[in-house]
Design a protein around this motif. Structure first.
Motif, mmCIF file in Angstrom:
data_model
loop_
_atom_site.group_PDB
_atom_site.id
_atom_site.type_symbol
_atom_site.label_atom_id
_atom_site.label_comp_id
_atom_site.label_asym_id
_atom_site.label_seq_id
_atom_site.Cartn_x
_atom_site.Cartn_y
_atom_site.Cartn_z
ATOM 1 N N GLU A 150 0.834 -1.206 0.000
ATOM 2 C CA GLU A 150 0.000 0.000 0.000
ATOM 3 C C GLU A 150 0.864 1.250 0.000
ATOM 4 O OE1 GLU A 150 -2.934 0.048 3.030
ATOM 5 O OE2 GLU A 150 -4.148 -1.491 2.066
ATOM 6 N N SER A 189 3.762 1.616 -1.269
ATOM 7 C CA SER A 189 4.328 1.801 -2.599
ATOM 8 C C SER A 189 3.306 2.432 -3.544
ATOM 9 C CB SER A 189 4.804 0.458 -3.142
ATOM 10 O OG SER A 189 5.159 0.580 -4.492
ATOM 11 N N LEU A 190 2.083 1.904 -3.526
ATOM 12 C CA LEU A 190 1.017 2.464 -4.376
ATOM 13 C C LEU A 190 0.743 3.909 -3.977
ATOM 14 C CD1 LEU A 190 -1.446 -0.559 -4.355
ATOM 15 C CD2 LEU A 190 -0.083 0.217 -6.284
ATOM 16 N N ASP A 191 0.736 4.138 -2.677
ATOM 17 C CA ASP A 191 0.445 5.471 -2.153
ATOM 18 C C ASP A 191 1.478 6.491 -2.623
ATOM 19 O OD1 ASP A 191 -1.227 6.980 -0.051
ATOM 20 O OD2 ASP A 191 0.826 7.465 0.499
ATOM 21 N N LEU A 192 2.729 6.020 -2.761
ATOM 22 C CA LEU A 192 3.808 6.928 -3.152
ATOM 23 C C LEU A 192 3.896 7.094 -4.663
ATOM 24 C CD1 LEU A 192 6.369 5.705 -0.537
ATOM 25 C CD2 LEU A 192 5.408 7.997 -0.657
ATOM 26 N N GLY A 193 2.900 6.550 -5.376
ATOM 27 C CA GLY A 193 2.820 6.830 -6.803
ATOM 28 C C GLY A 193 3.350 5.733 -7.695
ATOM 29 N N ALA A 194 3.778 4.601 -7.115
ATOM 30 C CA ALA A 194 4.242 3.505 -7.958
ATOM 31 C C ALA A 194 3.030 2.749 -8.482
ATOM 32 C CB ALA A 194 5.137 2.572 -7.157
ATOM 33 N N ASN A 195 3.003 2.458 -9.789
ATOM 34 C CA ASN A 195 1.876 1.679 -10.290
ATOM 35 C C ASN A 195 2.080 0.213 -9.932
ATOM 36 O OD1 ASN A 195 3.614 0.504 -12.203
ATOM 37 N ND2 ASN A 195 3.202 2.152 -13.655
ATOM 38 N N ARG A 196 1.163 -0.636 -10.367
ATOM 39 C CA ARG A 196 1.200 -2.025 -9.894
ATOM 40 C C ARG A 196 2.449 -2.758 -10.350
ATOM 41 N NH1 ARG A 196 -3.943 -0.766 -11.309
ATOM 42 N NH2 ARG A 196 -5.332 -0.552 -9.532
ATOM 43 N N GLN A 220 5.429 -1.410 -11.097
ATOM 44 C CA GLN A 220 6.555 -0.886 -10.315
ATOM 45 C C GLN A 220 6.549 -1.458 -8.908
ATOM 46 O OE1 GLN A 220 5.601 3.270 -10.966
ATOM 47 N NE2 GLN A 220 7.568 3.619 -11.973
ATOM 48 N N THR A 221 5.357 -1.498 -8.318
ATOM 49 C CA THR A 221 5.247 -2.032 -6.964
ATOM 50 C C THR A 221 5.687 -3.478 -6.915
ATOM 51 O OG1 THR A 221 3.445 -0.537 -6.431
ATOM 52 C CG2 THR A 221 3.634 -2.505 -5.080
ATOM 53 N N LYS A 231 9.612 -3.513 -7.488
ATOM 54 C CA LYS A 231 10.462 -2.846 -6.503
ATOM 55 C C LYS A 231 10.188 -3.267 -5.077
ATOM 56 C CE LYS A 231 11.046 1.314 -9.291
ATOM 57 N NZ LYS A 231 12.492 1.462 -9.393
ATOM 58 N N VAL A 232 9.006 -3.780 -4.811
ATOM 59 C CA VAL A 232 8.686 -4.149 -3.423
ATOM 60 C C VAL A 232 8.389 -5.643 -3.275
ATOM 61 C CG1 VAL A 232 7.123 -3.766 -1.494
ATOM 62 C CG2 VAL A 232 7.851 -1.842 -2.894
#
Lengths: 294, 355
Positions: free
Chosen positions: A194, A196-203, A205-206, A209-210
């Motif tokens: 969450e 990651s998504l909140d910080l502007g990464a799309n799915r 990227q999330t 990267k995560v």
């Protein structure tokens, strides 16, 4: 004083396992290592003179007279490695999404699923592989069904092909890939996704990267556990493989049982082990590098 | 000028495991102006976190509209909303360094590395973590992690920052320090904050506006002073700070005051404005509104708690009824068992219509 007593206790506790591994694992390993440099006896066994042609036969420095270099051994080794790698990739593709799905199930259904995953261990591997043989053979279940629904006009030749071997290995190895994967997926911190998504990464990227870095220890763990027994596997190719599905494990088996060339079989075993150890070391180092977990 | 965030009639219902329905948001309307510090305050389960998650996009509304800066939010996925969140658990990325955590929003937005590093250093400086960029979150203390989470969420300069009980894991001293820092940071950044907490002290300290919620509904919106001095109802009065509630009947209007009395016979003087003899209301007095003196409500101290500069007294009125809580200066001679008189300024009494 206390420290010495602790080490005595530790020694006593560790003695049985050390003794067991020493006698039944390390000693045979040393014997294999030594045998691989000895002359094959005429009727099996070894003669105690140094002999390097065992490796020469495989890697290409045979004299062409007593021992002949045949590239087929390296080819089979390469085939074994690629079969094992393919098995890793396929089990990973199968298990990764399922691990996410299972980790979201309710407690009860999760337990049911985990039980189902371990269910194959309750029956013999040979029996399960013969079941596959019955499914895959030209008059077997698969072909009968496909013929009857008109999808194919003549039986598929799957049995005794490399595809059958890989299929069988994937089938055998799925639980070994699933369990470490599931363990890492289940402990994944949802809040970080969450964040990651909140910080502007799309799915995507999330995921890259995560999710992927966080589950990488499980991926590497599963890959190692699947790869190692796959490289040396001889039961699956024995039952489903035929000549084109022969793997290095079958070769070793042949040398010890039918060809009675113990030194050559030992040399092949040493090569399998060297490959497996290399893979293990590289992946452990890789896992250490990424696994700096909080 | 239109408000920064405008929420109208937001509704969200959850199914409980028992098969019932729970209205987490039951017709919530709220608007937030730019550069305001708004606190959502309420007991757990009042819907404040659901409201926050609806704004950040992790919870969908059943109905209602949310407009941020003129743009409808409901159609946007979380990663397209110009809103960032400080999570209760911080949710730091354990496999990344502090610097990469903080720079994450810029990284995924494609900002060049050199530029990123400059901004990361700037923000780390701002939250008091200069020089710790190379560490992993696991190597930091709780307070430092909190600051990393904060730095990470403000680096992209969102229009609105959401904070989900971010201070709840910190110890008391650190929490009070962070409260003040958060407030001044909010002021310096010019970002509107929506802060969720169940801690009324936190809410009073930091907020421009407090939104008191209960059971999916907004009970009252007001400044900290309004919420504290003029609560709209019993719930708000009791939730915010220590309160003495007196259900009273107005006896007679006399001079500047209205005289009222509880069923037990405790006499209070209320502001006269709008009072009529015979009506029933609830009088609210904070513990600090009473003073010990020669006249007033007679009673006996049943417990005295020493608070340092103040004394916290539980006074049993002679007439009967529940104990009255009083905060008195420590220099007063009041100990357990001593007889006292409580007087109060009628102007300090807040009256709830219809007791």
């Amino acid at each position: 004083m206390a420290l010495r007593r602790q080490s005595v206790v530790l020694g006593v506790l560790l003695a049985p396992v050390t003794l067991f591994l020493g006698i039944f694992f390390l000693l045979p390993l040393c014997i294999i290592a030594v045998f691989s440099f000895l002359t094959p006896g005429l009727y099996g066994g070894v003669e105690w003179t140094f002999y390097h042609w065992n490796y020469g036969r495989i890697f290409g420095w045979a004299d062409g007279f007593i021992e002949i270099f045949e590239p087929v051994y390296l080819q089979i080794l390469w085939r074994s490695l690629s079969f094992a790698a393919l098995t890793v990739i396929l089990t990973l593709i199968l298990c990764y999404p399922v691990a996410f799905w299972v980790s979201r199930l309710s407690d009860r259904w999760r337990l049911v699923f985990l039980f189902l995953i371990t269910l194959p261990f309750f029956s013999s591997l040979i029996v399960r592989l013969y079941a596959w043989l019955l499914i895959l053979k030209p008059t077997g279940l698969l072909n009968t069904v496909l013929l009857n629904i008109g999808l194919i006009s003549e039986p598929l030749e799957i049995l005794y092909t490399p595809a059958a071997v890989v299929l069988g290995m994937v089938y055998v190895m799925v639980p070994f890939m699933f369990l470490p994967l599931y363990a890492s997926v289940d402990t994944l911190d949802r809040a970080q996704i969450e964040a990651s998504l909140d910080l502007g990464a799309n799915r995507v990227q999330t995921f890259l990267k995560v999710v992927l870095p966080q589950t990488l220890p499980g991926i590497i763990g599963g890959a190692v556990i699947v790869f190692i027994p796959s490289v040396g596997n001889f039961v699956v190719p024995d039952v489903l493989g035929g000549a084109k599905g022969l793997m290095i494990g079958n070769l070793v088996e042949q040398q010890f049982l039918s060809s009675r060339n113990w030194p050559f079989g030992s040399a092949l075993s040493m090569i399998i082990m060297a490959v497996v150890l290399t893979v293990l070391m590289v992946s452990v180092r890789r896992a250490k590098k990424v696994g700096g977990h909080a | 000028m239109a408000p920064l965030l405008e929420i109208r009639d937001a509704r969200r219902t959850f199914l409980t495991p028992e098969g019932g329905r729970l209205a987490a948001l039951d017709g919530v309307s709220l608007s937030v102006e730019a550069n305001e510090f708004v606190t959502l305050l309420g007991p757990s389960g009042c819907g404040k976190t659901t409201l926050l998650r609806a704004i950040s996009g992790f919870e969908a509304l059943d109905s209602g509209t949310m407009v941020l800066d003129g743009a409808d939010l409901s159609a946007l996925p979380p990663f397209r909303r110009p809103v960032n969140t400080v999570f209760q658990s911080y949710a730091l990325f354990g496999h990344m360094t502090v610097a990469r955590n903080v720079g994450y929003a810029l990284e995924v937005a494609g900002v060049a590395k050199s530029q990123r590093e400059v901004q990361v250093a700037e923000v780390l400086e701002k939250v008091g973590l200069a020089g710790l960029g190379a560490r992993r979150p696991g190597q930091l203390s709780g307070g430092q992690r909190q600051r990393v989470a904060l730095a990470r969420s403000i680096i992209a300069k969102p229009r609105l920052l959401l904070l989900d009980e971010p201070l709840s894991a910190l110890d008391r001293n650190l929490r009070q320090q962070m409260q003040l820092e958060l407030k001044s940071l909010q002021h310096a950044l010019g970002i509107a904050f929506i802060f969720v907490t169940h801690d009324q002290e936190e809410a009073l300290t930091m907020s421009d506006w407090i939104v008191v919620m209960r059971a999916g509904k907004i009970e009252q919106i007001g400044t900290p002073r309004e919420i504290y001095r003029q609560p709209k109802n019993r719930f708000v009065a009791e939730f915010i700070g220590e309160t003495n509630l007196f259900p009273v009947t107005v006896d007679r209007v006399e001079g500047g005051d209205a005289l009222a009395r509880t069923a037990d016979g405790v006499e209070l003087r209320l502001p006269v404005l709008g009072r009529k003899a015979g009506e029933q209301v609830t009088a609210i007095l904070r513990p600090a509104d009473f003073t010990l003196g020669p006249t007033g409500i007679p009673g006996r101290v049943s417990r005295a708690v020493y608070l340092g500069s103040d004394l916290y007294l539980f006074v049993q009125p002679q007439a009967g009824g529940p104990e009255i809580r009083v905060i008195a200066r420590d220099n007063q001679d009041a100990r357990e068992g001593s007889a006292v008189h409580l007087s109060h300024d009628p102007a300090r009494v807040h009256v709830l219509e219809a007791g």
